[in-house]
Scaffold this motif. Sequence first.
Motif, PDB file in Angstrom:
ATOM      1  N   ASN A  62      11.781 -28.250  -7.265  1.00 40.98           N
ATOM      2  CA  ASN A  62      11.007 -29.151  -7.671  1.00 40.98           C
ATOM      3  C   ASN A  62      11.235 -30.622  -7.454  1.00 40.98           C
ATOM      4  O   ASN A  62      11.561 -31.512  -8.293  1.00 40.98           O
ATOM      5  CB  ASN A  62      11.201 -28.912  -9.451  1.00 40.98           C
ATOM      6  CG  ASN A  62      12.492 -29.047  -9.822  1.00 40.98           C
ATOM      7  OD1 ASN A  62      13.405 -29.401  -8.937  1.00 40.98           O
ATOM      8  ND2 ASN A  62      12.410 -28.549 -10.856  1.00 40.98           N
ATOM      9  N   LYS A  63      11.486 -30.898  -6.163  1.00 33.28           N
ATOM     10  CA  LYS A  63      11.869 -32.500  -5.627  1.00 33.28           C
ATOM     11  C   LYS A  63      10.759 -33.265  -6.253  1.00 33.28           C
ATOM     12  O   LYS A  63      11.199 -34.401  -6.873  1.00 33.28           O
ATOM     13  CB  LYS A  63      11.959 -32.303  -4.070  1.00 33.28           C
ATOM     14  CG  LYS A  63      13.237 -31.855  -3.510  1.00 33.28           C
ATOM     15  CD  LYS A  63      14.496 -32.705  -3.374  1.00 33.28           C
ATOM     16  CE  LYS A  63      14.223 -33.986  -2.746  1.00 33.28           C
ATOM     17  NZ  LYS A  63      15.141 -35.067  -3.179  1.00 33.28           N
ATOM     18  N   SER A 101      20.355 -30.662  -3.307  1.00 32.05           N
ATOM     19  CA  SER A 101      18.803 -31.302  -3.777  1.00 32.05           C
ATOM     20  C   SER A 101      17.785 -30.973  -2.564  1.00 32.05           C
ATOM     21  O   SER A 101      16.884 -30.581  -2.867  1.00 32.05           O
ATOM     22  CB  SER A 101      19.218 -32.785  -3.557  1.00 32.05           C
ATOM     23  OG  SER A 101      18.033 -33.455  -3.705  1.00 32.05           O
ATOM     24  N   GLU A 102      18.023 -30.887  -1.370  1.00 29.75           N
ATOM     25  CA  GLU A 102      16.836 -30.443  -0.498  1.00 29.75           C
ATOM     26  C   GLU A 102      16.608 -29.079  -0.592  1.00 29.75           C
ATOM     27  O   GLU A 102      15.297 -28.881  -0.421  1.00 29.75           O
ATOM     28  CB  GLU A 102      17.373 -30.724   1.087  1.00 29.75           C
ATOM     29  CG  GLU A 102      17.399 -32.093   1.616  1.00 29.75           C
ATOM     30  CD  GLU A 102      18.502 -32.665   2.549  1.00 29.75           C
ATOM     31  OE1 GLU A 102      18.957 -33.664   2.876  1.00 29.75           O
ATOM     32  OE2 GLU A 102      19.106 -31.389   3.005  1.00 29.75           O
ATOM     33  N   PRO A 137      21.078 -20.330  -4.725  1.00 28.99           N
ATOM     34  CA  PRO A 137      20.693 -19.051  -5.347  1.00 28.99           C
ATOM     35  C   PRO A 137      21.228 -18.773  -6.752  1.00 28.99           C
ATOM     36  O   PRO A 137      20.607 -18.389  -7.667  1.00 28.99           O
ATOM     37  CB  PRO A 137      20.934 -17.678  -4.490  1.00 28.99           C
ATOM     38  CG  PRO A 137      20.656 -18.350  -3.047  1.00 28.99           C
ATOM     39  CD  PRO A 137      21.288 -19.737  -3.318  1.00 28.99           C
ATOM     40  N   ALA A 138      22.788 -19.075  -6.696  1.00 36.30           N
ATOM     41  CA  ALA A 138      23.350 -19.013  -8.035  1.00 36.30           C
ATOM     42  C   ALA A 138      22.878 -19.802  -8.849  1.00 36.30           C
ATOM     43  O   ALA A 138      22.712 -19.595 -10.146  1.00 36.30           O
ATOM     44  CB  ALA A 138      24.863 -18.971  -7.821  1.00 36.30           C
ATOM     45  N   LEU A 139      22.715 -21.113  -8.346  1.00 30.83           N
ATOM     46  CA  LEU A 139      22.344 -22.278  -9.254  1.00 30.83           C
ATOM     47  C   LEU A 139      20.913 -21.851  -9.838  1.00 30.83           C
ATOM     48  O   LEU A 139      20.652 -22.144 -10.978  1.00 30.83           O
ATOM     49  CB  LEU A 139      22.227 -23.546  -8.758  1.00 30.83           C
ATOM     50  CG  LEU A 139      23.561 -24.206  -8.240  1.00 30.83           C
ATOM     51  CD1 LEU A 139      23.153 -25.231  -7.203  1.00 30.83           C
ATOM     52  CD2 LEU A 139      24.478 -24.409  -9.174  1.00 30.83           C
ATOM     53  N   ASP A 140      19.786 -21.431  -8.980  1.00 29.88           N
ATOM     54  CA  ASP A 140      18.514 -21.000  -9.486  1.00 29.88           C
ATOM     55  C   ASP A 140      18.706 -19.915 -10.534  1.00 29.88           C
ATOM     56  O   ASP A 140      17.610 -19.757 -11.312  1.00 29.88           O
ATOM     57  CB  ASP A 140      17.729 -20.463  -8.203  1.00 29.88           C
ATOM     58  CG  ASP A 140      17.460 -21.840  -7.356  1.00 29.88           C
ATOM     59  OD1 ASP A 140      17.145 -21.685  -6.210  1.00 29.88           O
ATOM     60  OD2 ASP A 140      17.549 -23.025  -8.006  1.00 29.88           O
ATOM     61  N   LEU A 194      14.723 -32.825 -14.702  1.00 26.04           N
ATOM     62  CA  LEU A 194      16.228 -33.059 -14.275  1.00 26.04           C
ATOM     63  C   LEU A 194      16.304 -32.949 -12.902  1.00 26.04           C
ATOM     64  O   LEU A 194      15.803 -31.918 -12.173  1.00 26.04           O
ATOM     65  CB  LEU A 194      17.169 -32.455 -15.167  1.00 26.04           C
ATOM     66  CG  LEU A 194      17.236 -32.554 -16.573  1.00 26.04           C
ATOM     67  CD1 LEU A 194      17.719 -31.529 -17.504  1.00 26.04           C
ATOM     68  CD2 LEU A 194      18.133 -33.810 -16.922  1.00 26.04           C
ATOM     69  N   THR A 195      17.384 -33.466 -12.058  1.00 31.01           N
ATOM     70  CA  THR A 195      17.642 -33.181 -10.622  1.00 31.01           C
ATOM     71  C   THR A 195      18.054 -31.772 -10.356  1.00 31.01           C
ATOM     72  O   THR A 195      18.738 -31.268 -11.188  1.00 31.01           O
ATOM     73  CB  THR A 195      18.670 -34.442 -10.238  1.00 31.01           C
ATOM     74  OG1 THR A 195      18.874 -33.945  -8.708  1.00 31.01           O
ATOM     75  CG2 THR A 195      19.962 -34.160 -11.003  1.00 31.01           C
ATOM     76  N   GLY A 196      17.556 -31.475  -9.036  1.00 32.01           N
ATOM     77  CA  GLY A 196      17.994 -30.186  -8.647  1.00 32.01           C
ATOM     78  C   GLY A 196      19.198 -30.153  -7.873  1.00 32.01           C
ATOM     79  O   GLY A 196      19.934 -29.082  -7.385  1.00 32.01           O
TER      80      GLY A 196
END
Length: 504
Positions: free
Chosen positions: A449-450, A444-445, A417-420, A459-461
Amino acid sequence: LLGAGCKKEEDFSEWYQNVITRSEMIDYYDISGCYILRPWAYSIWEQIQAFFDAEIKKLDVQNAYFPLLVSEKALTTEKDHIEGFAPEVAWVTKSGDSQLADPVAIRPTSETIMYPAYANWIRSHRDLPLKLNQWVNVVRWEFKRPVPFLRSREFLWQEGHTAFANKEEADEEVFTILDLYRRVYEELLCVPVVKGVKSEKEKFAGGLYTTTIEGFIPTNGRGIQAATSHALGQNFSKMFNIEFENDKGTKSLAWQNSWGLTTRTIGVMVMVHGDDKGLVLPPRISPIQAVVIPLHFKDSDTTAVDSKAKEIADQLKAAGIRVNLDNRPNYNPGHKYNHWELKGVPIRIEIGPKDVASGTVICCRRDTAEKSKVEISNIVTGVKELLDNIQSNLFDRAVKQRNDHIVTINQWNEFVPALDNKNLVLAPWCEKVSCEDSIKKKSSEESKNKAEEEKGFCLTGAAKSLCIPLQNQEHVKLPEIKDDTKCFCCQEKATKYTLFGRSY
Ligand SMILES: O=C1CCCN[C@@H]1CCCn1cnc2cc(F)c(F)cc2c1=O
Ligand SMILES: [Mg+2]
């Protein structure tokens, strides 16, 4: 101009591409991942070079030039140093229409080019310390989607390669250079960075430890490695047989460092400070610091305005300010305002008939769009103060924005959540490689947007450790690790507060 519907907060990559092309920094090229650095960008690189080059020369570093090409034999001197990077190496396999018997590689970095020579030059402790640097380009055939300045297949950098008789001198230099990198970002580019040490997983595999400065892109909340200073220990001197007779008459292996700063600097500065009108350039590096625009009104004395404008421009130039007098007859003031705002020029000076009469001009600053009246008799001091004010305001604004987006957490369910919410995360961590692997995998999981990511559209999650921040650095507050502090991910004993984030 930037054009409607191109908002930084709405479509960041579209905004970025528009800003760097319409401000005449970048033009595209028919080889993917390669870009033209136009004068508006290149002169910023020259300012960065001038500062950093002067500083390393104070440290007795000398510039040299080593060949662009490296033989396969040299490049693969040490299998495991290169194996992870092999897919990125660009090879010359032909000359004309005949195959080369032994293809040669284009330098992706110069350890394997320079260190065989170091082995020849370094025989005695009197040959140490050896401190060389080169300002060159390198080629790495990156596969991820290229981003001008941030990730290109060819980029400009400096690479410093030093050798010392002992670990203490080498360790000291690693951090001295790291602070110069911090100064490039904070004092020239007004971009705050966190100084730290890379985790075992993220460090340069060929080295002993890697120190880094980590930037932050507020618009997408991503971290970005801004520069790096490696302690190589004796790993490379062992590989390349860089040994010397020490002052006790026995043989020792040299202690080495290598450090690099690239044209990524420019992209980070554009992303941090730019707005929906275009670039916002820190005065310290802006190719033009003030633009003088004479305002003509019908049936007014245009020659008085033009000559006063010229006089002001000449005075500023004589005082060492990078100034442009925009007296192009074929554009109206409004068009000129947009043009220089798009190019990010810190100050616009407007002068019309009333201003000539009153002996004042209007200065409009690019960072806040505020206008102020300045006495023409005081124009040099007034403009210099304004430039200094803009430089510190840009940095203060960026520090606040960055610190507002560092969230301290203590348990896993707060992490994604903090990253989001477009934050970097400071968390107590056990520093285990296995734990870092699971942090990457789980984040990542748990990222949305995998699918997009698989198609290379974004860009990667996944999140990674960015650095273990050094203690006592300005603008970075670190909580205390207590005896009972647990790792936020695996609940083992935490050893360091570590900065995590999604990154470029
Ligand atoms: O990061 C720096 C600073 C300047 C000097 N080099 C170090 C380490 C570079 C790490 N690195 C990084 N990228 C690489 C890409 C390649 F294709 C390759 F063959 C080797 C490398 C590689 O060694
Ligand atoms: Mg790489």
